[in-house]
Write a protein that holds these residues in place. Structure first.
Motif, PDB file in Angstrom:
ATOM      1  N   UNK A 264      -3.573   4.935  -2.145  1.00 14.72           N
ATOM      2  CA  UNK A 264      -4.362   6.043  -1.613  1.00 14.72           C
ATOM      3  C   UNK A 264      -3.920   7.297  -2.371  1.00 14.72           C
ATOM      4  N   UNK A 265      -4.779   7.776  -3.251  1.00 16.72           N
ATOM      5  CA  UNK A 265      -4.452   8.911  -4.121  1.00 16.72           C
ATOM      6  C   UNK A 265      -5.067  10.179  -3.532  1.00 16.72           C
ATOM      7  N   UNK A 266      -4.198  11.085  -3.075  1.00 19.88           N
ATOM      8  CA  UNK A 266      -4.648  12.280  -2.358  1.00 19.88           C
ATOM      9  C   UNK A 266      -4.471  13.516  -3.232  1.00 19.88           C
ATOM     10  N   UNK A 267      -5.529  14.313  -3.334  1.00 19.78           N
ATOM     11  CA  UNK A 267      -5.480  15.591  -4.053  1.00 19.78           C
ATOM     12  C   UNK A 267      -6.770  16.342  -3.736  1.00 19.78           C
ATOM     13  N   UNK A 268      -6.858  17.587  -4.205  1.00 20.80           N
ATOM     14  CA  UNK A 268      -8.068  18.372  -3.957  1.00 20.80           C
ATOM     15  C   UNK A 268      -9.195  18.027  -4.926  1.00 20.80           C
ATOM     16  N   UNK A 269      -8.857  17.707  -6.170  1.00 20.67           N
ATOM     17  CA  UNK A 269      -9.857  17.561  -7.223  1.00 20.67           C
ATOM     18  C   UNK A 269     -10.576  16.214  -7.160  1.00 20.67           C
ATOM     19  N   UNK A 270     -11.849  16.230  -6.748  1.00 17.78           N
ATOM     20  CA  UNK A 270     -12.620  14.996  -6.692  1.00 17.78           C
ATOM     21  C   UNK A 270     -12.814  14.399  -8.078  1.00 17.78           C
TER      22      UNK A 270
ATOM     23  N   UNK B 180     -10.531  -0.928  -7.942  1.00 23.04           N
ATOM     24  CA  UNK B 180     -10.129  -1.674  -6.745  1.00 23.04           C
ATOM     25  C   UNK B 180      -8.671  -1.445  -6.363  1.00 23.04           C
ATOM     26  N   UNK B 181      -7.939  -0.644  -7.127  1.00 22.23           N
ATOM     27  CA  UNK B 181      -6.541  -0.376  -6.785  1.00 22.23           C
ATOM     28  C   UNK B 181      -6.330   1.052  -6.289  1.00 22.23           C
ATOM     29  N   UNK B 182      -7.100   1.992  -6.810  1.00 20.37           N
ATOM     30  CA  UNK B 182      -6.970   3.395  -6.425  1.00 20.37           C
ATOM     31  C   UNK B 182      -8.062   3.761  -5.433  1.00 20.37           C
ATOM     32  N   UNK B 183      -7.661   4.276  -4.279  1.00 19.71           N
ATOM     33  CA  UNK B 183      -8.607   4.795  -3.288  1.00 19.71           C
ATOM     34  C   UNK B 183      -8.488   6.319  -3.311  1.00 19.71           C
ATOM     35  N   UNK B 184      -9.475   7.029  -3.879  1.00 18.71           N
ATOM     36  CA  UNK B 184      -9.368   8.480  -3.984  1.00 18.71           C
ATOM     37  C   UNK B 184      -9.635   9.159  -2.639  1.00 18.71           C
TER      38      UNK B 184
ATOM     39  N   UNK C  56       0.945   7.273  -9.377  1.00 18.44           N
ATOM     40  CA  UNK C  56      -0.164   6.511  -8.800  1.00 18.44           C
ATOM     41  C   UNK C  56      -0.629   5.435  -9.768  1.00 18.44           C
ATOM     42  N   UNK C  57      -0.746   5.804 -11.035  1.00 17.48           N
ATOM     43  CA  UNK C  57      -1.162   4.843 -12.055  1.00 17.48           C
ATOM     44  C   UNK C  57      -0.140   3.713 -12.200  1.00 17.48           C
ATOM     45  N   UNK C  58       1.138   4.067 -12.170  1.00 21.08           N
ATOM     46  CA  UNK C  58       2.185   3.053 -12.323  1.00 21.08           C
ATOM     47  C   UNK C  58       2.172   2.067 -11.157  1.00 21.08           C
ATOM     48  N   UNK C  59       2.044   2.584  -9.941  1.00 25.47           N
ATOM     49  CA  UNK C  59       1.985   1.689  -8.776  1.00 25.47           C
ATOM     50  C   UNK C  59       0.766   0.780  -8.851  1.00 25.47           C
TER      51      UNK C  59
ATOM     52  N   UNK D  60       0.837  -1.202   0.000  1.00 21.69           N
ATOM     53  CA  UNK D  60       0.000   0.000   0.000  1.00 21.69           C
ATOM     54  C   UNK D  60       0.869   1.247   0.000  1.00 21.69           C
ATOM     55  N   UNK D  61       0.511   2.199  -0.850  1.00 17.29           N
ATOM     56  CA  UNK D  61       1.216   3.467  -0.927  1.00 17.29           C
ATOM     57  C   UNK D  61       0.219   4.612  -0.840  1.00 17.29           C
TER      58      UNK D  61
END
Length: 245
Positions: free
Chosen positions: A30-36, A48-52, A19-22, A4-5
């Motif tokens: 866990x992909x963190x940013x302001x833009x939903x 199932x791999x990216x948790x926004x 994030x895409x490469x991982x 997990x990253x």
């Protein structure tokens, strides 16, 4: 269980590509940013791999609330603090708000994220922080951006010293010019411009290899390091001449 990253600044540029490469390597991200919206689009590409995680990293109270909502047993194998921005300023009329905004996201958010996420790391895990080669040499109109990145690099090196007994690996990442929406706004020539996909792979491979510091493209790193060891007066004259050209 997959590794997990957590990646900040994951909605565009280096953060999104990394994030895409991982995710493609099977990691939970866990992909963190302001833009939903941008995070939702990224998550849709990697079900199932990216948790926004939509968060403003300059809002410490919101970050505290989110961190407290995570399962107590959750630990990250890697935390990659990548979020940042660049604002150019004019020396004859320094924009104090631009300095405040730049330091808020480029430096203060790194410090506050480190404070909140260190408890989520344990021996054998990695904290990777993105700075920049910009602080190697004084570039025109870069007073805010370059100073913020110099602060980040020093912070990381000092942090590594104080965490040397923790078993947590600290990796400093100092990219040069990477082809992202941020650099695409630049109106000057960018030597050794690297595709963002290549940068993401460099980051993944470097962290996997346990590198203390990553600098890429290497040719730009060699050039800037050479310039940085010139006699100070010559270095200043050269920088001024580059500004005029």
């Amino acid at each position: 269980m997959s590794a997990t990253i957590l990646i900040t600044g994951a909605s565009s540029g280096i953060g999104r590509e990394t994030a895409s490469y991982y995710a493609q390597q099977g990691w939970t991200v866990y992909a963190v940013a302001r833009s939903e919206d941008k995070l939702a689009a990224l998550a849709a590409e990697h079900p199932e791999k990216i948790i926004p995680v939509s968060l403003d990293l300059t809002d410490y109270a919101a970050m505290q609330e989110w961190q407290a909502s995570l399962p107590a047993a959750l630990h990250f194998d890697v935390v990659l603090l990548n979020a940042g921005n660049c604002e150019y300023v004019e020396a004859n009329d320094l924009d104090l708000d631009a300095f405040a905004r730049t330091f808020a996201i480029n430096f203060q958010a790194v410090v506050s994220s480190t404070k909140l996420l260190l408890p989520r790391l344990k021996a054998g895990n990695t904290l990777a922080i993105v700075s920049s080669m910009a602080h190697f040499f004084p570039f025109t109109r870069s007073e805010a951006y370059g100073a913020s990145k110099a602060a980040v690099s020093y912070f990381v090196d000092s942090l590594r010293v104080d965490l040397s007994d923790s078993g947590i690996h600290i990796c400093l990442i100092e990219p040069g010019f990477i082809d992202t929406p941020l650099t695409q706004k630049n109106d000057f020539q960018m030597p050794f411009l690297m595709p963002v996909a290549a940068a993401a792979k460099r980051i993944f491979d470097g962290i996997e290899a346990g590198k203390l510091r990553l600098r890429f493209p290497r040719r730009l790193a060699y050039l800037l390091k050479t310039l940085s060891v010139l006699p100070y007066g010559l270095r200043c004259k050269l920088a001024a001449k580059m500004k005029q050209s």
